[in-house]
Structure formats: C-alpha cells, structure tokens
Design a protein around this motif. Structure first.
Motif, PDB file in Angstrom:
ATOM      1  N   PHE A 102       0.832  -1.204   0.000  1.00 40.37           N
ATOM      2  CA  PHE A 102       0.000   0.000   0.000  1.00 40.37           C
ATOM      3  C   PHE A 102       0.865   1.253   0.000  1.00 40.37           C
ATOM      4  O   PHE A 102       2.050   1.212   0.332  1.00 40.37           O
ATOM      5  CB  PHE A 102      -0.995  -0.020   1.156  1.00 40.37           C
ATOM      6  N   HIS A 103       0.241   2.360  -0.406  1.00 40.36           N
ATOM      7  CA  HIS A 103       0.956   3.635  -0.481  1.00 40.36           C
ATOM      8  C   HIS A 103       0.050   4.755   0.012  1.00 40.36           C
ATOM      9  O   HIS A 103      -1.082   4.891  -0.444  1.00 40.36           O
ATOM     10  CB  HIS A 103       1.376   3.932  -1.915  1.00 40.36           C
ATOM     11  N   ILE A 104       0.557   5.509   0.960  1.00 41.23           N
ATOM     12  CA  ILE A 104      -0.032   6.788   1.349  1.00 41.23           C
ATOM     13  C   ILE A 104       1.123   7.764   1.285  1.00 41.23           C
ATOM     14  O   ILE A 104       2.121   7.598   1.983  1.00 41.23           O
ATOM     15  CB  ILE A 104      -0.660   6.750   2.746  1.00 41.23           C
ATOM     16  N   GLY A 105       1.000   8.750   0.422  1.00 37.51           N
ATOM     17  CA  GLY A 105       2.124   9.622   0.122  1.00 37.51           C
ATOM     18  C   GLY A 105       2.436  10.656   1.183  1.00 37.51           C
ATOM     19  O   GLY A 105       1.557  11.163   1.866  1.00 37.51           O
ATOM     20  N   SER A 106       3.720  10.962   1.284  1.00 32.43           N
ATOM     21  CA  SER A 106       4.184  11.988   2.219  1.00 32.43           C
ATOM     22  C   SER A 106       4.255  13.359   1.549  1.00 32.43           C
ATOM     23  O   SER A 106       4.360  14.369   2.222  1.00 32.43           O
ATOM     24  CB  SER A 106       5.572  11.618   2.746  1.00 32.43           C
ATOM     25  N   GLY A 107       4.243  13.364   0.205  1.00 35.76           N
ATOM     26  CA  GLY A 107       4.394  14.619  -0.525  1.00 35.76           C
ATOM     27  C   GLY A 107       5.841  14.917  -0.884  1.00 35.76           C
ATOM     28  O   GLY A 107       6.139  15.954  -1.460  1.00 35.76           O
ATOM     29  N   TYR A 108       6.730  14.011  -0.529  1.00 36.53           N
ATOM     30  CA  TYR A 108       8.153  14.202  -0.798  1.00 36.53           C
ATOM     31  C   TYR A 108       8.694  13.038  -1.620  1.00 36.53           C
ATOM     32  O   TYR A 108       8.040  12.030  -1.808  1.00 36.53           O
ATOM     33  CB  TYR A 108       8.949  14.303   0.513  1.00 36.53           C
ATOM     34  N   GLY A 109       9.938  13.178  -2.069  1.00 33.46           N
ATOM     35  CA  GLY A 109      10.617  12.116  -2.799  1.00 33.46           C
ATOM     36  C   GLY A 109      12.046  11.988  -2.304  1.00 33.46           C
ATOM     37  O   GLY A 109      12.504  12.760  -1.462  1.00 33.46           O
ATOM     38  N   HIS A 110      12.747  10.960  -2.792  1.00 29.78           N
ATOM     39  CA  HIS A 110      14.175  10.794  -2.525  1.00 29.78           C
ATOM     40  C   HIS A 110      14.897  11.111  -3.814  1.00 29.78           C
ATOM     41  O   HIS A 110      14.666  10.453  -4.827  1.00 29.78           O
ATOM     42  CB  HIS A 110      14.503   9.363  -2.098  1.00 29.78           C
ATOM     43  N   SER A 111      15.756  12.067  -3.780  1.00 31.80           N
ATOM     44  CA  SER A 111      16.409  12.611  -4.970  1.00 31.80           C
ATOM     45  C   SER A 111      16.773  11.581  -6.020  1.00 31.80           C
ATOM     46  O   SER A 111      17.692  10.792  -5.840  1.00 31.80           O
ATOM     47  CB  SER A 111      17.664  13.380  -4.552  1.00 31.80           C
ATOM     48  N   GLY A 112      16.035  11.589  -7.098  1.00 34.81           N
ATOM     49  CA  GLY A 112      16.338  10.756  -8.244  1.00 34.81           C
ATOM     50  C   GLY A 112      15.926   9.306  -8.144  1.00 34.81           C
ATOM     51  O   GLY A 112      15.839   8.617  -9.142  1.00 34.81           O
ATOM     52  N   ARG A 113      15.634   8.815  -6.957  1.00 37.98           N
ATOM     53  CA  ARG A 113      15.307   7.391  -6.814  1.00 37.98           C
ATOM     54  C   ARG A 113      13.804   7.149  -6.714  1.00 37.98           C
ATOM     55  O   ARG A 113      13.268   6.277  -7.371  1.00 37.98           O
ATOM     56  CB  ARG A 113      16.002   6.829  -5.591  1.00 37.98           C
ATOM     57  N   ILE A 114      13.130   7.882  -5.844  1.00 40.31           N
ATOM     58  CA  ILE A 114      11.700   7.715  -5.598  1.00 40.31           C
ATOM     59  C   ILE A 114      11.029   9.071  -5.760  1.00 40.31           C
ATOM     60  O   ILE A 114      11.468  10.058  -5.178  1.00 40.31           O
ATOM     61  CB  ILE A 114      11.452   7.176  -4.169  1.00 40.31           C
TER      62      ILE A 114
END
Length: 195
Positions: free
Chosen positions: A13-25
């Motif tokens: 499952f996925h509930i988003g944080s609104g952020y990413g990991h630079s270039g990977r996610i």
C-alpha cells in the motif's frame, strides 16, 4: 466507548508523504517518528464515512445518507452525525493507524538489514497516460514507494454511540477493502476488523 480497528494489509500500500528521494523515488511513503508506515486517522475516517453510506443502504435501516454534507437546520443524516461536517462536530474520532512492532516482528529484521537510512520499503512504477491519444506521456514515469504486504496496523475509534450507530459502524468496517492510494492498480487491499 472505544474500539480497536485492526487493518491487515493483504497487498502493498501507499499513502504519500508529498516528498521524494532525490532521483530514486518520486513519491515516498508517509512514515511516523519510528520510520514506520502509518495511515492518518483522517483518511480512515473518510473511508468509514463512505462505507457508512453503503452499509446504511445494505442494512436498510431507513436512514438516508447525504451526498456531501447536511446543511444547518436540515435533518442530519447518520454519516454527518457520526463523522461530522463543516457545520457540526461528529460523534466519532479516529486515531492514526500505526504499525506496532509486536504485531509485525519481521520489520526489525528488515530495519537491521538496511545499510543506511532512509529505508525504501518497496517500489512500484507507473506512467501517466494521455487519455486523448491513448499512449504513455513522454517523461512521465513515476516511482512510488510502497509498504510491504502482510503489514498489520492498529487504530482506535472512540465515540458515544447508540446501538444502531454501533451496528452501522461495525458493518462499515467490514466494507473497508482498500486503504491508501492506487486501489485501481491493486494497491492497498486489506481486511479490517473492529474489536
């Protein structure tokens, strides 16, 4: 009264944080202070509000549920009475559904195997579709972090409910089959119980 809502995830499952990991996610998973996935109480409450409408219809309790929110001065539907609206406070409050280590003992092994933070639990990829041309949009590959399957989350539901309202709440919990984002893609399949 207080009840424990137990959410057993049968799939990722996925509930988003609104952020990413630079270039990977591109879309990271929402995590608590212990770096474990959780579901906000507001998300659960919204799912339950929708499920109460379905349960009221199935149980044929003679209680109509409004499409949006009951206006002030009107007869208040059971969903607005239980979960509130912009015009009134609801009877039910829902805590965040947290991941407890004692119910998910395999988590510690995964955390110890991680070489360095942040841990990426799992990854799913998807593309944005141009609906008019019916093709994938160029440059629109999205990588999303997902929590693993077989995760058990626990929340607390509290409120002063009468017998009919409690029956309706229990029926609504049984109708929760998906949690989080991407249910059309097979994410978030779950079984929920109230104890």
């Amino acid at each position: 009264a207080k009840w424990d809502l137990i959410i057993r995830l049968e799939g990722s499952f996925h509930i988003g944080s609104g952020y990413g990991h630079s270039g990977r996610i591109d879309r990271t998973l929402l995590r608590d202070a212990a770096d474990l996935p959780f579901v906000p109480g507001s998300a659960i409450k919204g799912k339950l509000r929708h499920a109460v409408g379905e349960a009221a219809y199935v149980l044929d309790l003679g209680k109509a549920v409004c499409e949006a929110y009951c206006l002030p001065g009107a007869n208040v539907c059971v969903a607005c009475r239980l979960f509130g609206s912009p015009f009134r406070e609801g009877k039910v409050s829902v805590s965040d559904a947290c991941c407890r280590r004692e119910e998910n003992v395999w988590i510690d092994a995964n955390l110890m195997m991680a070489s360095k933070p942040p841990i990426i639990w799992g990854e799913r990829q998807s593309v944005a579709i141009d609906r008019r041309q019916r093709v994938a949009r160029h440059g629109q590959l999205v990588r999303m972090e997902c929590a693993p399957e077989n995760l058990v989350l626990r929340a607390t539901i509290s409120g002063n409910l009468d017998t009919d309202e409690e029956q309706l709440l229990r029926a609504a919990v049984k109708l929760l089959f998906y949690m989080g984002h991407g249910s059309a893609r097979g994410l978030g399949r779950c079984r929920c119980t109230l104890s």
